[in-house]
Design a protein around this motif. Structure first.
Motif, PDB file in Angstrom:
ATOM      1  N   LYS A 112     -24.587 100.537 110.896  1.00  0.00           N
ATOM      2  CA  LYS A 112     -25.600 100.100 111.845  1.00  0.00           C
ATOM      3  C   LYS A 112     -26.349 101.314 112.369  1.00  0.00           C
ATOM      4  CE  LYS A 112     -26.170  96.723 115.578  1.00  0.00           C
ATOM      5  NZ  LYS A 112     -25.461  95.826 116.523  1.00  0.00           N
ATOM      6  N   SER A 113     -27.676 101.273 112.289  1.00  0.00           N
ATOM      7  CA  SER A 113     -28.489 102.406 112.716  1.00  0.00           C
ATOM      8  C   SER A 113     -28.575 102.480 114.242  1.00  0.00           C
ATOM      9  CB  SER A 113     -29.898 102.291 112.132  1.00  0.00           C
ATOM     10  OG  SER A 113     -30.562 101.153 112.657  1.00  0.00           O
ATOM     11  N   LYS A 114     -29.104 103.582 114.744  1.00  0.00           N
ATOM     12  CA  LYS A 114     -29.229 103.769 116.182  1.00  0.00           C
ATOM     13  C   LYS A 114     -30.147 102.729 116.821  1.00  0.00           C
ATOM     14  CE  LYS A 114     -28.405 108.765 115.991  1.00  0.00           C
ATOM     15  NZ  LYS A 114     -28.983 110.117 116.236  1.00  0.00           N
ATOM     16  N   ASP A 115     -31.107 102.221 116.032  1.00  0.00           N
ATOM     17  CA  ASP A 115     -32.017 101.211 116.582  1.00  0.00           C
ATOM     18  C   ASP A 115     -31.560  99.786 116.290  1.00  0.00           C
ATOM     19  OD1 ASP A 115     -32.476 101.501 113.907  1.00  0.00           O
ATOM     20  OD2 ASP A 115     -34.637 101.812 114.064  1.00  0.00           O
ATOM     21  N   GLY A 116     -30.301  99.636 115.853  1.00  0.00           N
ATOM     22  CA  GLY A 116     -29.685  98.318 115.780  1.00  0.00           C
ATOM     23  C   GLY A 116     -29.798  97.567 114.475  1.00  0.00           C
ATOM     24  N   TYR A 117     -30.286  98.226 113.413  1.00  0.00           N
ATOM     25  CA  TYR A 117     -30.429  97.551 112.119  1.00  0.00           C
ATOM     26  C   TYR A 117     -29.274  97.922 111.184  1.00  0.00           C
ATOM     27  CZ  TYR A 117     -35.189  96.222 113.386  1.00  0.00           C
ATOM     28  OH  TYR A 117     -36.286  95.676 114.010  1.00  0.00           O
ATOM     29  N   PHE A 118     -28.829  96.959 110.408  1.00  0.00           N
ATOM     30  CA  PHE A 118     -27.791  97.215 109.416  1.00  0.00           C
ATOM     31  C   PHE A 118     -28.430  97.736 108.130  1.00  0.00           C
ATOM     32  CE2 PHE A 118     -25.542  94.332 112.214  1.00  0.00           C
ATOM     33  CZ  PHE A 118     -24.259  94.876 112.238  1.00  0.00           C
ATOM     34  N   TYR A 119     -27.799  98.746 107.543  1.00  0.00           N
ATOM     35  CA  TYR A 119     -28.279  99.328 106.301  1.00  0.00           C
ATOM     36  C   TYR A 119     -27.085  99.754 105.459  1.00  0.00           C
ATOM     37  CZ  TYR A 119     -27.067 103.954 108.119  1.00  0.00           C
ATOM     38  OH  TYR A 119     -26.374 105.038 108.618  1.00  0.00           O
ATOM     39  N   LEU A 120     -27.325 100.128 104.206  1.00  0.00           N
ATOM     40  CA  LEU A 120     -26.283 100.594 103.313  1.00  0.00           C
ATOM     41  C   LEU A 120     -26.445 102.087 103.069  1.00  0.00           C
ATOM     42  CD1 LEU A 120     -26.324  97.696 100.693  1.00  0.00           C
ATOM     43  CD2 LEU A 120     -24.486  98.174 102.327  1.00  0.00           C
ATOM     44  N   LYS A 121     -25.377 102.846 103.276  1.00  0.00           N
ATOM     45  CA  LYS A 121     -25.402 104.264 102.952  1.00  0.00           C
ATOM     46  C   LYS A 121     -25.554 104.444 101.439  1.00  0.00           C
ATOM     47  CE  LYS A 121     -21.459 105.595 104.699  1.00  0.00           C
ATOM     48  NZ  LYS A 121     -20.396 106.533 105.137  1.00  0.00           N
ATOM     49  N   TYR A 122     -26.103 105.581 101.039  1.00  0.00           N
ATOM     50  CA  TYR A 122     -26.263 105.844  99.611  1.00  0.00           C
ATOM     51  C   TYR A 122     -24.911 105.997  98.928  1.00  0.00           C
ATOM     52  CZ  TYR A 122     -28.409 107.505  95.326  1.00  0.00           C
ATOM     53  OH  TYR A 122     -28.816 107.611  94.019  1.00  0.00           O
ATOM     54  N   ASP A 123     -24.006 106.684  99.581  1.00  0.00           N
ATOM     55  CA  ASP A 123     -22.642 106.859  99.074  1.00  0.00           C
ATOM     56  C   ASP A 123     -21.735 107.129 100.263  1.00  0.00           C
ATOM     57  OD1 ASP A 123     -22.364 109.834  99.550  1.00  0.00           O
ATOM     58  OD2 ASP A 123     -23.989 109.923  98.100  1.00  0.00           O
ATOM     59  N   PRO A 124     -20.425 107.141 100.080  1.00  0.00           N
ATOM     60  CA  PRO A 124     -19.522 107.297 101.226  1.00  0.00           C
ATOM     61  C   PRO A 124     -19.711 108.594 102.012  1.00  0.00           C
ATOM     62  CG  PRO A 124     -18.319 106.462  99.326  1.00  0.00           C
ATOM     63  CD  PRO A 124     -19.676 106.843  98.842  1.00  0.00           C
ATOM     64  N   LEU A 125     -20.316 109.611 101.402  1.00  0.00           N
ATOM     65  CA  LEU A 125     -20.489 110.910 102.060  1.00  0.00           C
ATOM     66  C   LEU A 125     -21.821 111.054 102.779  1.00  0.00           C
ATOM     67  CD1 LEU A 125     -19.062 113.218  99.220  1.00  0.00           C
ATOM     68  CD2 LEU A 125     -17.832 112.118 101.099  1.00  0.00           C
ATOM     69  N   SER A 126     -22.731 110.120 102.584  1.00  0.00           N
ATOM     70  CA  SER A 126     -24.091 110.245 103.142  1.00  0.00           C
ATOM     71  C   SER A 126     -24.132 109.725 104.570  1.00  0.00           C
ATOM     72  CB  SER A 126     -25.094 109.481 102.271  1.00  0.00           C
ATOM     73  OG  SER A 126     -25.188 110.045 100.999  1.00  0.00           O
ATOM     74  N   ASN A 127     -23.705 110.555 105.494  1.00  0.00           N
ATOM     75  CA  ASN A 127     -23.664 110.163 106.903  1.00  0.00           C
ATOM     76  C   ASN A 127     -24.837 110.707 107.707  1.00  0.00           C
ATOM     77  OD1 ASN A 127     -21.121 108.759 106.728  1.00  0.00           O
ATOM     78  ND2 ASN A 127     -20.132 110.766 106.573  1.00  0.00           N
ATOM     79  N   ASP A 128     -25.657 111.573 107.079  1.00  0.00           N
ATOM     80  CA  ASP A 128     -26.737 112.215 107.825  1.00  0.00           C
ATOM     81  C   ASP A 128     -28.116 111.688 107.484  1.00  0.00           C
ATOM     82  OD1 ASP A 128     -26.758 113.237 105.259  1.00  0.00           O
ATOM     83  OD2 ASP A 128     -27.492 115.210 105.882  1.00  0.00           O
ATOM     84  N   LYS A 129     -28.178 110.663 106.601  1.00  0.00           N
ATOM     85  CA  LYS A 129     -29.491 110.168 106.206  1.00  0.00           C
ATOM     86  C   LYS A 129     -29.425 108.685 105.857  1.00  0.00           C
ATOM     87  CE  LYS A 129     -28.899 111.547 101.349  1.00  0.00           C
ATOM     88  NZ  LYS A 129     -29.427 112.350 100.228  1.00  0.00           N
TER      89      LYS A 129
END
Length: 399
Positions: free
Chosen positions: A183-200
């Motif tokens: 869940k993004s800071k503005d409240g939307y659900f999204y999928l990370k690119y991979d398990p390590l992609s926590n900064d984008k």
């Protein structure tokens, strides 16, 4: 010769070339699949990035001299499997059915379920260093590859009727929602690119996941699956620019990466896949988003003769992945709006006439004064196989 005949001849020639290669090939980003290059880079991420980029953009194929090994790309095999399912449905040719089964057997063996607890797949058969110094490897699953395997499994199930394919697809879905859904800071659900992609946040990553989930929704009516698709669709709508385009990614430090290329098509495709499932309160927004996105994609990114900008507004090089995605998206858009009827044909014919070798494979890039003729297996051949199969599927009866 009719355009339909040209396209049938093209895909049959491509299929034969791919089979002759036994799916082994090179990739634009495969520099680090060489022990020699790894040794020369001495572990420096900057040298690895440099080597990867030089290898990618060189019009001379130095791979044999630099001992870059050929490999079989997991994502490429998922794309081939999707194409073969369509081709078998159109022709009843058992060769396409056998090819689909071979691809799915390969993909089943490449699942990383023993490491992550869910079926999931890594797109690279080699180590890869991105321009932002992030890494991908054969043991790091990603949303794009996993989503394409899910799509391949569902489509292959329609012709092979094997329950293990649906189990694979469900396992991939569990990986998406349990390991990548955020869940993004503005409240939307999204999928990370991979398990390590926590900064984008990579926008088209969520689009590919949504497309895969929609394939499963045609087989299962589950509340959680429907809610996840609803949330991802809202994220894509909210991320769209007023001109109809989408940025490529957003970083936690506020940096935004704009890259207007084939990824726009990924997002349009996903919204088209989701449209039949959209609630009444969401449908108008989905339709408006598709209309704006497809208008920008056609009018700004493509030329009237069927060529696509490399990355708008940059014209050259004409890239085979951009061409293939244009064929896919505008073929799918025909059912949404008949104004796109014929444009997918124009893209397909230009690409075949200008970028296909007589042996069947497609060139990598067309520059203003020369061609890069390297036959990348995933980037060029797999995407064009899927593109031409999608064209024939969607244009059936339209010729």
């Amino acid at each position: 010769m009719t355009s339909e005949k040209v396209i049938w001849d093209s895909i049959e020639s491509l299929h034969q070339w791919v089979k002759d290669q036994d799916y082994y090939g090179w990739d634009p980003y495969d520099a680090l699949n060489s022990k020699l290059i790894l040794k020369l880079c001495m572990g420096s991420p900057y040298l690895e990035i440099l080597a990867t980029q030089l290898n990618k953009y060189s019009i001379v194929n130095f791979r044999p001299f630099l001992r870059v090994e050929k490999g079989i790309d997991v994502k490429g095999m998922a794309l081939f499997a999707q194409a073969y399912s369509k081709m078998y449905t159109l022709t009843n040719d058992e060769n396409y059915k056998d090819s689909s089964l071979n691809c799915m057997s390969f993909l089943k063996n490449k699942s990383l379920v023993s490491i992550y607890g869910y079926d999931c797949w890594a797109g690279h058969y080699y180590n890869f260093r991105n321009a932002d110094k992030s890494t991908l490897s054969p043991n790091i699953p990603d949303v794009i590859t996993t989503s394409n395997v899910i799509k391949a499994a569902v489509e292959s199930y329609t012709i092979l009727r094997r329950d293990d394919l649906i189990e694979m697809a469900r396992g991939g879905y569990e990986f998406l929602i349990n390991s990548l859904l955020q869940k993004s800071k503005d409240g939307y659900f999204y999928l990370k690119y991979d398990p390590l992609s926590n900064d984008k946040i990579v926008i088209n990553a969520s689009a590919e996941g949504l497309s895969a989930i929609c394939k499963l929704m045609r087989l299962f009516d589950e509340k959680n699956m429907n809610e996840t698709a609803y949330n991802l669709a809202n994220f894509l709508i909210s991320s769209q620019n007023t001109d109809g385009s989408w940025v490529y990614s957003k970083y936690n430090n506020g940096k935004v990466r704009t890259q207007l290329d084939f990824h726009q098509g990924f997002i349009i495709d996903s919204l088209l896949e989701y449209l039949p499932f959209a609630d009444l309160d969401q449908k108008e927004g989905i339709i408006s988003s598709i209309q704006k996105g497809s208008r920008f994609y056609k009018e700004m990114q493509f030329f009237k003769d069927g060529r696509c900008h490399f990355r708008y507004p940059r014209e050259y090089p004409i890239d085979i992945h951009n061409q293939s995605q244009g064929i896919i998206t505008f073929s799918k858009l025909i059912s949404f709006n008949e104004e796109f009827l014929g444009f997918s044909t124009k893209i397909a014919l230009w690409t075949i006439l200008n970028m296909q070798n007589n042996n069947g494979y497609f060139y990598y890039q067309e520059h203003k004064f020369f061609r890069n003729k390297i036959p990348h297996m995933r980037w060029g051949q797999a995407w064009m196989m899927l593109a031409l199969a999608t064209y024939l599927e969607k244009n059936e009866g339209e010729q």
